[in-house]
Enzyme design. Structure first.
Site, PDB file in Angstrom:
ATOM      1  N   PRO A 190       0.815  -1.211   0.000  1.00 65.37           N
ATOM      2  CA  PRO A 190       0.000   0.000   0.000  1.00 65.37           C
ATOM      3  C   PRO A 190       0.849   1.262   0.000  1.00 65.37           C
ATOM      4  O   PRO A 190       1.840   1.367   0.719  1.00 65.37           O
ATOM      5  CB  PRO A 190      -0.791  -0.132   1.311  1.00 65.37           C
ATOM      6  CG  PRO A 190      -0.848  -1.594   1.570  1.00 65.37           C
ATOM      7  CD  PRO A 190       0.471  -2.128   1.092  1.00 65.37           C
ATOM      8  N   GLU A 191       0.465   2.206  -0.840  1.00 72.45           N
ATOM      9  CA  GLU A 191       1.195   3.467  -0.944  1.00 72.45           C
ATOM     10  C   GLU A 191       0.508   4.534  -0.105  1.00 72.45           C
ATOM     11  O   GLU A 191      -0.503   4.275   0.558  1.00 72.45           O
ATOM     12  CB  GLU A 191       1.300   3.860  -2.422  1.00 72.45           C
ATOM     13  CG  GLU A 191       1.964   2.755  -3.241  1.00 72.45           C
ATOM     14  CD  GLU A 191       2.188   3.101  -4.704  1.00 72.45           C
ATOM     15  OE1 GLU A 191       2.247   4.296  -5.050  1.00 72.45           O
ATOM     16  OE2 GLU A 191       2.317   2.160  -5.504  1.00 72.45           O
TER      17      GLU A 191
ATOM     18  N   LYS B 271       4.349   5.634   4.187  1.00 74.62           N
ATOM     19  CA  LYS B 271       3.717   4.313   4.058  1.00 74.62           C
ATOM     20  C   LYS B 271       3.511   3.640   5.410  1.00 74.62           C
ATOM     21  O   LYS B 271       3.155   2.460   5.457  1.00 74.62           O
ATOM     22  CB  LYS B 271       4.573   3.408   3.170  1.00 74.62           C
ATOM     23  CG  LYS B 271       4.743   3.909   1.736  1.00 74.62           C
ATOM     24  CD  LYS B 271       5.611   2.949   0.943  1.00 74.62           C
ATOM     25  CE  LYS B 271       5.846   3.453  -0.462  1.00 74.62           C
ATOM     26  NZ  LYS B 271       6.714   2.529  -1.243  1.00 74.62           N
TER      27      LYS B 271
ATOM     28  N   ASN C  72       5.414   2.318  -6.197  1.00 74.84           N
ATOM     29  CA  ASN C  72       5.643   1.908  -7.582  1.00 74.84           C
ATOM     30  C   ASN C  72       4.510   2.279  -8.521  1.00 74.84           C
ATOM     31  O   ASN C  72       4.740   2.619  -9.684  1.00 74.84           O
ATOM     32  CB  ASN C  72       5.890   0.394  -7.637  1.00 74.84           C
ATOM     33  CG  ASN C  72       6.680   0.005  -8.865  1.00 74.84           C
ATOM     34  OD1 ASN C  72       7.609   0.691  -9.261  1.00 74.84           O
ATOM     35  ND2 ASN C  72       6.300  -1.108  -9.477  1.00 74.84           N
TER      36      ASN C  72
ATOM     37  N   ARG D 267      12.408  -2.459  -9.038  1.00 74.48           N
ATOM     38  CA  ARG D 267      10.959  -2.596  -9.138  1.00 74.48           C
ATOM     39  C   ARG D 267      10.531  -2.726 -10.590  1.00 74.48           C
ATOM     40  O   ARG D 267      11.171  -2.178 -11.493  1.00 74.48           O
ATOM     41  CB  ARG D 267      10.257  -1.363  -8.531  1.00 74.48           C
ATOM     42  CG  ARG D 267      10.496  -1.163  -7.058  1.00 74.48           C
ATOM     43  CD  ARG D 267      10.004  -2.333  -6.211  1.00 74.48           C
ATOM     44  NE  ARG D 267       8.592  -2.599  -6.423  1.00 74.48           N
ATOM     45  CZ  ARG D 267       7.618  -2.076  -5.684  1.00 74.48           C
ATOM     46  NH1 ARG D 267       7.906  -1.244  -4.704  1.00 74.48           N
ATOM     47  NH2 ARG D 267       6.373  -2.389  -5.919  1.00 74.48           N
TER      48      ARG D 267
END
Length: 315
Positions: A2-3, A50, A224, A303
């Site tokens: 989760p961002e 985060k 990401n 990533r």
């Protein structure tokens, strides 16, 4: 994982329980003794990038000021002593290995600077894993069978039942106690205190911009999904070095980061899903073929990255 927008929404789910006393606990966590939370009062709830932080105090003790009240007190003190000065979507990628990527991000997050006086304290820090979430007054249910064909509901890491009758459920998260949150609002892209100048200085470095954008020292909460989307919106190739871009291009990229993150949070708060333009897509909105690669610094964290060679040409 989760961002920033997702964790902000998690924090809003916990806010109504601030001031309430924990009546019963449960969960599968082995990182903390969940029974230590019994009979404690939830004093405060904060989000930084985060990470979610919950403060607990003895139920019979006085309820201290919340984060907002503390800020107001500091502002009032500043005025008196000196003159005035001028929050889940999860998007699954076919033919990818999210578990491997989660492991790499967990290893990367362990390299982050520790919280202030990490160890015994009254703040419980939550760092969410892939598909990590919080539910208020409900449990998550399986929406499909697992690889073995079983329909098993997700197992909570922590469940907090409050005297009011409500409860919070935490899934796929790591927890540890600390004396205070590791907080730098100037680096949080969703904070009103976000420092554009410092972020621009970081982007000007002779490093690929897709590396810099994930540096939580300057872009806390940016993950990401946001990285991929804003690079496409700004029409910048992920491996372009920031030092070769015009200041106007970097300003536009920064604007995209703030606007996209805020819009995503707004959508979450209104129950709307995310509709990515490039992330995990085979074609961009203009119909061009999208490329995918695993990008990151040599010997560092990498990533999955998607970009359109035509819309985001190499500089």
């Amino acid at each position: 994982m989760p961002e920033g927008p997702s964790v902000r929404k998690f924090q809003l789910l916990t806010s109504p329980f601030v001031g309430q006393v924990v009546a019963k606990v449960g969960g599968s966590s082995r990182k903390i003794n969940v029974n230590d939370l019994n009979a404690l009062r939830l004093q405060d709830s904060q989000v930084h990038g985060k990470n979610l932080y919950l403060a607990f105090v003895a139920a019979e003790g006085p309820l201290g000021p919340t984060a907002e009240e503390t800020v107001l007190q500091r502002e009032a003190a500043g005025v008196a002593s000196s003159p005035a000065q001028g929050g889940q979507e999860q998007v699954r990628a076919p033919q990818t290995h999210p578990q491997d990527e989660e492991l790499r991000e967990l290893q990367h997050s362990r390299a982050e600077p520790p919280d202030a006086a990490e160890g015994p304290g009254n703040w419980l820090r939550f760092h969410f894993g892939l598909f990590g979430s919080i539910r208020a007054n409900e449990f998550s249910r399986a929406n499909k069978a697992n690889k073995r064909g079983d329909w098993k509901d997700p197992i909570p890491r922590l469940v907090l039942h409050f005297e009011s009758g409500g409860f919070l459920v935490f899934y796929n998260c790591r927890m540890h106690w600390c004396s205070s949150p590791r907080a730098d609002p100037a680096s949080d892209i969703l904070s009103v205190e976000f420092h554009r100048g410092r972020a621009l200085d970081a982007l000007c470095a002779p490093d690929p911009v897709c590396y810099t954008l994930l540096d939580q020292r300057y872009f806390s909460g940016l993950g990401n999904i946001i990285k991929n989307e804003i690079l496409y919106l700004a029409k910048i190739h992920p491996l372009t070095q920031g030092s070769v871009l015009a200041l106007s291009d970097l300003e536009r990229l920064l604007d995209c980061a703030i606007q996209f993150s805020s819009a995503w949070l707004h959508s979450k708060l209104h129950g709307k899903g995310l509709h990515p333009q490039i992330y995990q897509k085979e074609q961009c909105p203009l119909g061009h073929a999208v490329m995918k690669g695993t990008l990151g610094p040599s010997g560092g964290f990498k990533r999955l990255t998607w970009w359109c060679p035509q819309c985001q040409p190499v500089v």
